[in-house]
Design a protein around this motif. Structure first.
Motif, PDB file in Angstrom:
ATOM      1  N   PRO A  53      35.579 -42.415 -22.589  1.00 16.23           N
ATOM      2  CA  PRO A  53      34.157 -42.731 -22.704  1.00 16.23           C
ATOM      3  C   PRO A  53      33.697 -42.465 -24.139  1.00 16.23           C
ATOM      4  O   PRO A  53      34.008 -41.418 -24.721  1.00 16.23           O
ATOM      5  N   ALA A 104      29.012 -46.150 -17.105  1.00 15.45           N
ATOM      6  CA  ALA A 104      29.131 -46.992 -18.292  1.00 15.45           C
ATOM      7  C   ALA A 104      28.785 -48.430 -17.934  1.00 15.45           C
ATOM      8  O   ALA A 104      29.150 -48.905 -16.861  1.00 15.45           O
ATOM      9  N   LEU A 132      26.865 -45.539 -22.234  1.00 17.72           N
ATOM     10  CA  LEU A 132      26.916 -44.507 -21.205  1.00 17.72           C
ATOM     11  C   LEU A 132      25.546 -43.994 -20.801  1.00 17.72           C
ATOM     12  O   LEU A 132      24.639 -43.916 -21.626  1.00 17.72           O
TER      13      LEU A 132
END
Length: 182
Positions: A53, A104, A132
């Motif tokens: 991420p 996400a 995110l």
């Protein structure tokens, strides 16, 4: 890439052990030179999924946990198992949410890897997750997780200093760093 012929011959295969996650096989074989031998193989009943991420500021999120087989603590990207037949992207989204509480909007599959192709058939898929938002984590009962937010550059330094040793994490972090020009 060119295709190569399989020079191994399986004479017999027996299952030595099986549980919901793995199966251990014993093969009697003829090796590439024609000699008789044995080969042990671990088959995974899940596909490995990993997620790198990356937020708008260039940070990534690492998950720390004690790894039973290693008997040591490990910092990794969020990762887990995808049951055979399940969509790997859906599993990656689930693992990211479960372990970090992150959602996400943008997902990119960046790698397909074999984790240890000399003794097992495990395949892994690694995703880059971007755009995110924070929600609530819900780790499994076997997971006692710590989350650490670091810059992508810091995560790469942890890889280069052997502080991150998990193969899926190394592959994912280095590939994302290369894609991002870090």
């Amino acid at each position: 890439m060119e295709k190569h012929k399989n020079t191994w011959k399986k004479l017999s295969t027996t299952i030595q052990y099986s549980n919901p996650w793995i199966e251990v096989q014993h093969h009697e074989v003829l090796n590439p030179s024609g000699g008789e031998g044995i080969y042990g193989q671990v088959n995974f009943k899940n596909i490995a999924v990993g997620v790198v991420p990356v937020d708008a500021e260039g940070n990534t999120y690492l998950v720390g946990q004690f790894r039973f087989p290693l008997e040591e603590y490990s910092w990794e990207i969020p990762e887990g198992g995808c049951p055979l037949g399940e969509d790997v992207l859906a599993a990656a989204k689930r693992e990211l949410l479960e372990e970090t509480g992150l959602l996400a909007k943008n997902w990119t599959m960046i790698s397909r890897i074999h984790t240890s192709n000399s003794v097992c058939n495990e395949v892994g898929f690694i995703f880059l997750a971007e755009n995110l938002t924070q929600d609530e984590a819900s780790p499994e009962e076997t997971e006692d997780l710590k989350i650490k937010k670091v810059t992508l550059k810091e995560a790469v330094e942890l890889v280069m200093n052997n502080q991150i040793t998990d193969s899926i994490s190394i592959a994912g972090l280095l590939k994302v760093a290369r894609l991002k020009g870090i």
